[in-house]
Design an enzyme around this catalytic site. Structure first.
Site, PDB file in Angstrom:
ATOM      1  N   GLU A 164      38.800  38.817  37.293  1.00 51.48           N
ATOM      2  CA  GLU A 164      38.053  38.966  38.925  1.00 51.48           C
ATOM      3  C   GLU A 164      36.826  39.835  38.798  1.00 51.48           C
ATOM      4  O   GLU A 164      35.847  39.919  39.470  1.00 51.48           O
ATOM      5  CB  GLU A 164      39.311  38.683  39.943  1.00 51.48           C
ATOM      6  CG  GLU A 164      40.370  37.754  40.061  1.00 51.48           C
ATOM      7  CD  GLU A 164      41.686  38.466  38.875  1.00 51.48           C
ATOM      8  OE1 GLU A 164      42.907  37.829  39.622  1.00 51.48           O
ATOM      9  OE2 GLU A 164      41.567  38.708  38.175  1.00 51.48           O
ATOM     10  N   CYS A 222      42.289  43.457  42.553  1.00 53.43           N
ATOM     11  CA  CYS A 222      41.030  41.948  43.294  1.00 53.43           C
ATOM     12  C   CYS A 222      41.410  41.042  43.975  1.00 53.43           C
ATOM     13  O   CYS A 222      40.518  40.866  44.630  1.00 53.43           O
ATOM     14  CB  CYS A 222      41.411  41.065  41.633  1.00 53.43           C
ATOM     15  SG  CYS A 222      41.735  41.888  40.452  1.00 53.43           S
TER      16      CYS A 222
END
Length: 159
Positions: free
Chosen positions: A55, A86
């Site tokens: 991510e 994330c």
């Protein structure tokens, strides 16, 4: 096939690339105006960097592509439920929607361990879960099963 499934298949493609690099197979893509603008895959081992989650890599590339840090209007597709780091990056980058495949009972921060998006932060992305859950779960399960086999073989050779 829905758009969510189509883009999740692309995230799975990234996960398979990371698997071939002996990384935990997690992949992500960021979509803007129905087009993939960035891709990311787990690169922690290769980069020797704890921040190199799929991510984070995809968000960084998306910011560079759009030349802005606010990713409003973007959707991130990720094969595994985002971890706290994330999820925080998703909040801070103002990503509009998160679509993930497999739950993460150890570090998932959209539902499994905690739902960071339900806390009173300044941004709350929309969340869609379980998209291609079976495929996303299987690639991780197989990776760790094979890793345990290799570890067991090494241990037996040492004994």
């Amino acid at each position: 096939m829905t758009d969510d499934e189509k883009f999740m298949k692309e995230a799975l493609r990234e996960a398979k690339k990371s698997q071939s690099e002996m990384e935990v197979p997690i992949g992500a893509v960021v979509v803007y105006e129905n087009k993939i603008i960035s891709r990311g895959r787990n690169k922690r081992e290769l980069s020797c960097n704890a921040l190199s989650h799929a991510e984070i890599v995809a968000i960084n590339q998306a910011c560079q592509k759009l030349k802005r840090w606010r990713l409003t209007g973007c959707t991130i597709y990720v094969t595994l439920e985002p971890c706290p780091m994330c999820a925080g990056a998703i909040i801070n980058s103002r990503i509009s929607k998160v679509v993930y495949g497999a739950n993460d009972p150890k570090a998932g921060s959209c539902e499994s361990v905690i739902d960071l998006f339900s806390l009173p932060y300044n941004h709350k992305p929309q969340v869609e879960k379980d998209v291609l859950k079976q495929e996303c779960s299987e690639i991780l399960s197989l990776f760790f099963k094979n890793l345990r086999k290799k570890h067991d073989l090494k241990f037996k050779e040492q004994v």
